[in-house]
Design a protein around this motif. Structure first.
Motif, PDB file in Angstrom:
ATOM      1  N   THR A 361       0.827  -1.206   0.000  1.00 42.54           N
ATOM      2  CA  THR A 361       0.000   0.000   0.000  1.00 42.54           C
ATOM      3  C   THR A 361       0.863   1.258   0.000  1.00 42.54           C
ATOM      4  O   THR A 361       0.614   2.209  -0.755  1.00 42.54           O
ATOM      5  N   VAL A 362       1.905   1.259   0.844  1.00 43.11           N
ATOM      6  CA  VAL A 362       2.793   2.420   0.896  1.00 43.11           C
ATOM      7  C   VAL A 362       3.491   2.611  -0.444  1.00 43.11           C
ATOM      8  O   VAL A 362       3.606   3.729  -0.955  1.00 43.11           O
ATOM      9  N   SER A 363       3.938   1.521  -1.055  1.00 42.99           N
ATOM     10  CA  SER A 363       4.618   1.619  -2.353  1.00 42.99           C
ATOM     11  C   SER A 363       3.681   2.136  -3.432  1.00 42.99           C
ATOM     12  O   SER A 363       4.078   2.953  -4.285  1.00 42.99           O
ATOM     13  N   ASP A 364       2.426   1.683  -3.405  1.00 42.30           N
ATOM     14  CA  ASP A 364       1.460   2.156  -4.404  1.00 42.30           C
ATOM     15  C   ASP A 364       1.202   3.657  -4.257  1.00 42.30           C
ATOM     16  O   ASP A 364       1.110   4.383  -5.258  1.00 42.30           O
ATOM     17  N   VAL A 365       1.080   4.112  -3.026  1.00 40.90           N
ATOM     18  CA  VAL A 365       0.862   5.543  -2.804  1.00 40.90           C
ATOM     19  C   VAL A 365       2.067   6.347  -3.281  1.00 40.90           C
ATOM     20  O   VAL A 365       1.927   7.412  -3.902  1.00 40.90           O
ATOM     21  N   PHE A 366       3.257   5.840  -3.027  1.00 44.77           N
ATOM     22  CA  PHE A 366       4.465   6.535  -3.490  1.00 44.77           C
ATOM     23  C   PHE A 366       4.500   6.620  -5.017  1.00 44.77           C
ATOM     24  O   PHE A 366       4.844   7.664  -5.578  1.00 44.77           O
ATOM     25  N   GLU A 367       4.118   5.554  -5.705  1.00 49.10           N
ATOM     26  CA  GLU A 367       4.115   5.581  -7.174  1.00 49.10           C
ATOM     27  C   GLU A 367       3.090   6.601  -7.690  1.00 49.10           C
ATOM     28  O   GLU A 367       3.325   7.290  -8.685  1.00 49.10           O
ATOM     29  N   LYS A 368       1.951   6.693  -7.005  1.00 46.33           N
ATOM     30  CA  LYS A 368       0.972   7.710  -7.406  1.00 46.33           C
ATOM     31  C   LYS A 368       1.535   9.114  -7.212  1.00 46.33           C
ATOM     32  O   LYS A 368       1.284  10.019  -8.020  1.00 46.33           O
ATOM     33  N   ALA A 369       2.303   9.295  -6.137  1.00 52.46           N
ATOM     34  CA  ALA A 369       2.887  10.615  -5.889  1.00 52.46           C
ATOM     35  C   ALA A 369       3.853  11.011  -7.005  1.00 52.46           C
ATOM     36  O   ALA A 369       3.895  12.160  -7.439  1.00 52.46           O
ATOM     37  N   LEU A 370       4.634  10.049  -7.495  1.00 45.36           N
ATOM     38  CA  LEU A 370       5.575  10.348  -8.572  1.00 45.36           C
ATOM     39  C   LEU A 370       4.860  10.785  -9.845  1.00 45.36           C
ATOM     40  O   LEU A 370       5.403  11.552 -10.642  1.00 45.36           O
ATOM     41  N   ASN A 371       3.647  10.301 -10.043  1.00 44.86           N
ATOM     42  CA  ASN A 371       2.886  10.634 -11.246  1.00 44.86           C
ATOM     43  C   ASN A 371       1.942  11.817 -11.049  1.00 44.86           C
ATOM     44  O   ASN A 371       1.149  12.122 -11.939  1.00 44.86           O
ATOM     45  N   ALA A 372       2.014  12.468  -9.879  1.00 46.84           N
ATOM     46  CA  ALA A 372       1.049  13.536  -9.572  1.00 46.84           C
ATOM     47  C   ALA A 372       1.356  14.827 -10.306  1.00 46.84           C
ATOM     48  O   ALA A 372       0.476  15.658 -10.491  1.00 46.84           O
ATOM     49  N   GLY A 373       2.603  15.030 -10.707  1.00 45.22           N
ATOM     50  CA  GLY A 373       2.952  16.258 -11.430  1.00 45.22           C
ATOM     51  C   GLY A 373       3.262  17.416 -10.507  1.00 45.22           C
ATOM     52  O   GLY A 373       2.522  18.405 -10.467  1.00 45.22           O
ATOM     53  N   PHE A 374       4.379  17.335  -9.768  1.00 48.39           N
ATOM     54  CA  PHE A 374       4.784  18.418  -8.883  1.00 48.39           C
ATOM     55  C   PHE A 374       5.286  19.600  -9.704  1.00 48.39           C
ATOM     56  O   PHE A 374       5.675  19.458 -10.865  1.00 48.39           O
TER      57      PHE A 374
END
Length: 907
Positions: A361-374
């Protein structure tokens, strides 16, 4: 014969009538065919129009779908696609579009209700209520919306006949009052619906449930509590119990405390951020967790795109409530609403680890963060650091599995920074290689692998960090802690050779190290190396200083040349215009004399009665520059004279303006009754571009000042009050703020054709626009600059992030927070002046000393002004006392004819 002829005539008549009938029938049939053809043609036209509309809509749908395939986070594109699919009746594609949007964003209350109502209508034909229940469950998780909860409860009432239906309805109502029952303005609807449900299934055993509902509701501060209490009194057969009355009074007291905040929300304009913030601060002081939560939820329902509000809410939940489901669901909603905010993702990862979420779950959330577009490269560095910290904390360094995963993550982060981040932002975001430094420390401390740590530091130095002393000292400290003296010495020698910012400090560290651990040979070598390096550094610094001095000297010489050329050019212009200067000044004085005779009446006579002195020339504000003329009395002896309390000065009008008095009357007649309009003309009758408006009453002046910068034939008109400059030297204060304005943005690079309305339309998507101001020249032509004021600084910050770099009519604009440069007030009376050699400004007027103000005396006869109490050469001239050498103001004394004669004799 006669009979036969009659018969023939009769037969002919019958044939003619038959032919006529046939012709009529043929004509009717032709008309019917034409009408039929007309109907068919109109139907075909309608079909053609509808088919064209369908083709256009389908093309637009395909365009939106392609755009979403490129950028799935385009919120407005999702909304437009859903609207278009619903219009076309594309049920399957509509469901798919809504589903895709809900996976990426929380849907608004309107979008959810629209979706739910469509699905409810469909389930009337497909009796599958469970799908709708699942959809409701998703809807109530996005936001705390009383209307959605009411819709959910009403839909569940339709399933009361199924097994366990009543219990399900009651469970949904209980969840609804728990979620929104404290909502000050809409919670009462949920309570009333719950009671109506219980009344509908009323039996002897259900009476106590209704009593309980009344008691629970009356213990909560809600709007219109009095009506609920009166209803309970009427419904209850035995009156209201004393305990309920006591709880009701406490709730009323609490409601009175909250009422000012509720009233402020009612009158405020969306998004009401400041009002909600004040409400939240009040509830935080009160300390009721349930009320704090519902207030946060209400604020976020109208400010879902404000990251600071989400951050404050999640921080409160993390530190105070600490309920796993509530905390994690709120963090998830926060990052779905503001995916571009790195801080919310970082807090989410920490919350997942804090509440023991599984690794996947933590890894999935981190991958979503990378794709969020900072929005900046450093955000990616921070999110990687947060994830690597999590991985390090879960590693058992006695086991190899987690350690290898940690090393793989470090390696991946470096590749990500090198390729993805640098390609997007043009910079690594981690110039100091913080991630590599952390990896090296972990290898040295936990894994005892100094070889890997040294390899990492070699890579750090090759990325442009070898010239910084602090980087070498960081590596040296690592070797001192976990390495050996040989590598420490190597590191310091390399530092002495490469460091360019603080070489003296690195040399000192090397010598200190050799004093403690080195041999005499090591000491001698270190001293020789440091001296050689420092000598070379000093030579380089001397050359750089000499080069800089040469450049400064060359620049001074060029500046002097430009100054001389400018002086020569001015002198040449003065020679060319010298013959016309006196004529022009004479004409202006004649013009003023005519105006003064007509408007002011009295004149001051000095020598020639027909020549007014410069002492009483009018300033551009319409008042007198130095002193009021003799006989000037405002509204007393001379009632026709202008009353400056009820007058305004109008300037920057076009010189070519036709009938300026009529134009000014049209512009200012809405401000109040006008007593006099006086445009100023030259002696030749041409308009000077300014004038005066005198009103009947001073109350009209503020209304007239509001017309400042109003457009008149393409030019902004300047409207200012009539103020005596002698008494109010600083009256011309710049009307706009010169300090940083965090709620206002500055836009440059706009096309000259951009209007205020267009810019307001572009800006309103990012917040509440209060004012738009386009910056223009005095001629009214736009500069391509603008200021846009928002309701608060959060909206302005979001506008900067979203609008900077976008194209407007082919122009790429730049957007920043408004921070104008300070205006130069050095020449204003009363303003602070710099000390030193700065000379005071001469009182020669705005353009310096004119030709006619030059002294006709020889320079040898010029007397220098001396301060009071001082005389030339230390004694008073001609035996006069020192007090007579100058007046109290430091001015030279008046010279007699004998004084001039003595001067000439001494030449």
């Amino acid at each position: 014969m006669a009979a036969s002829s009659n018969a023939e005539q009769t037969q002919l008549q019958d044939m003619e009538e038959e032919d006529a009938g046939m012709e009529e029938r043929e004509m009717e049939s032709d008309e019917e065919e034409e009408e039929g053809m007309g109907v068919e043609n109109s139907d075909e036209d309608e079909e053609d129009d509808s088919s064209e509309d369908e083709k256009e809509n389908e093309a637009e749908i395909q365009r939106l779908e392609e755009q979403l395939s490129i950028n799935a986070f385009d919120y407005n594109c999702h909304v437009d696609l859903i609207k278009l699919l619903k219009q076309e009746g594309e049920l399957f594609r509509l469901r798919k579009a809504r589903q895709k949007m809900s996976e990426l964003f929380p849907l608004t209350e309107e979008i959810w209700l629209d979706w739910l109502k469509d699905e409810i209508r469909l389930t009337e034909e497909e009796p599958n209520r469970e799908k709708v229940y699942e959809l409701f469950e998703r809807a109530v998780k996005d936001y705390i919306c009383p209307d959605i909860w009411l819709e959910y409860a009403q839909y569940s009432i339709g399933g009361m006949g199924s097994p366990g239906g009543i219990d399900r309805v009651r469970s949904i109502f209980e969840r609804a009052v728990t979620a929104v029952g404290l909502h000050m303005t809409k919670g009462q609807m949920v309570w009333e619906a719950y009671r109506e449900f219980e009344n509908a299934i009323l039996s002897t055993t259900q009476l106590e449930r209704i009593h309980t509902l009344f008691r629970r509701q009356l213990a909560i501060p809600l709007m219109d509590m009095e009506g609920t209490y009166a209803e309970y009194e009427e419904w209850s057969e035995h009156g209201v119990p004393e305990t309920v009355v006591h709880q009701y009074k406490k709730a009323v007291q609490q409601m009175e405390k909250c009422k000012p905040f509720e009233e402020a929300l009612m009158v405020a304009e969306t998004p009401k951020l400041a009002e909600y913030q004040a409400y939240i601060d009040f509830e935080l002081k009160e300390g009721d967790p349930a009320r704090i939560q519902i207030t946060f939820e209400r604020a976020l329902s109208e400010n879902c795109l404000v990251p600071d509000m989400w951050a404050k809410y999640t921080t409160y939940l993390d530190r105070q409530l600490k309920f796993k489901d509530l905390v994690l669901s709120t963090h998830e909603r926060a990052v779905r609403n503001c995916p571009w905010t790195m801080g919310l993702w970082k807090s989410y990862l920490l919350a997942l680890e804090r509440h023991g979420a599984d690794h996947q779950t933590v890894s999935d959330v981190f991958e979503k963060a990378l794709n969020a577009g900072f929005i900046q490269a450093t955000d990616y560095v921070e999110i990687w650091q947060a994830y690597l910290d999590y991985l390090r904390r879960r590693v058992d360094f006695k086991s190899s599995k987690e350690l290898e995963e940690l090393r793989a993550a470090f390696s991946r982060s470096l590749d990500y920074m090198k390729h993805d981040v640098e390609e997007r932002f043009g910079e690594s975001g981690d110039p100091s290689c913080i991630i590599m430094q952390i990896w090296a420390r972990i290898e040295a401390l936990h894994c005892k692998n100094m070889q890997k740590a040294r390899e990492l530091w070699d890579s750090i130095m090759t990325k442009g960090n070898a010239k910084y002393a602090n980087m070498w000292l960081e590596y040296y400290n690592l070797e001192r802690s976990y390495g050996d003296s040989i590598h420490c010495r190597k590191a310091l020698h390399r530092a002495v050779q490469c460091t360019s910012d603080y070489p003296e400090h690195v040399c000192e560290v090397l010598l200190s190290f050799e004093r403690v651990e080195g041999s005499l040979e090591d000491w001698d070598f270190a001293v020789q190396k440091t001296e050689t390096r420092l000598n070379r550094i000093n030579e380089q610094r001397a050359k750089a200083a000499e080069k800089e001095a040469n450049l400064a000297r060359q620049e001074d010489e060029r500046a002097e040349q430009r100054r001389k050329a400018k002086v020569e050019k001015k002198a040449q212009k003065k020679v060319q215009k010298g013959t016309r200067a006196g004529e022009k000044r004479k004409a202006e004085q004649d013009d003023y004399q005519d105006e003064w005779n007509e408007d002011a009446g009295p004149k001051r006579h000095r020598g020639n009665a027909d020549q007014p002195t410069d002492e009483y020339m009018e300033t551009e504000t319409g008042l007198f520059g130095k002193a009021t003329p003799p006989g000037y009395k405002q509204n007393e002896d001379n009632p026709e004279l202008r009353n400056d309390n009820s007058s305004v000065f109008v300037s920057n009008l076009a010189y070519t303006l036709e009938e300026p008095e009529a134009k000014l009357r049209t512009l200012f007649e809405t401000c109040g009754p006008i007593k006099q309009i006086r445009p100023i003309f030259t002696g030749k009758g041409s308009f000077r571009g300014y004038g005066y408006i005198q009103f009947e009453s001073p109350v009209s002046v503020p209304e007239a000042l509001k017309l400042d910068r109003r457009d008149v034939e393409g030019r902004p008109v300047f409207v200012s009050p009539c103020v005596d400059k002698n008494k109010n030297p600083d009256f011309k204060v710049f009307k706009y703020n010169t300090m940083m304005e965090k709620h206002k943005i500055f836009i440059s690079g706009l096309p000259f054709s951009c209007t205020k309305e267009q810019l307001a339309e572009i800006s309103k998507n990012h917040g509440t626009v209060k004012e738009v101001r386009l910056v223009t020249y005095r001629s009214g032509k736009p500069k391509g600059l603008a200021y846009v004021e928002f309701a608060d600084e959060t909206q302005a910050s979001q506008a900067v992030l979203k609008m900077d770099g976008i194209e407007v009519e082919g122009n790429k604009i730049s957007v920043a927070i408004s921070n104008p440069p300070r205006r130069n007030t050095i020449d204003k009376p009363g303003s602070s002046r710099p000390t030193g050699d700065a000379m005071p400004r001469q009182v020669y007027g705005a353009r310096g000393k004119g030709r006619t103000q030059l002294s006709m005396l020889p320079r040898s006869l010029h007397r220098q002004s001396v301060p009071a109490g001082k005389v030339e050469n230390g004694s008073a001239a001609d035996g006069e006392p020192a007090s007579a050498a100058g007046n109290a103001a430091g001015e030279p004394k008046q010279l007699s004819n004998s004084d001039f004669a003595k001067m000439l004799l001494n030449m």
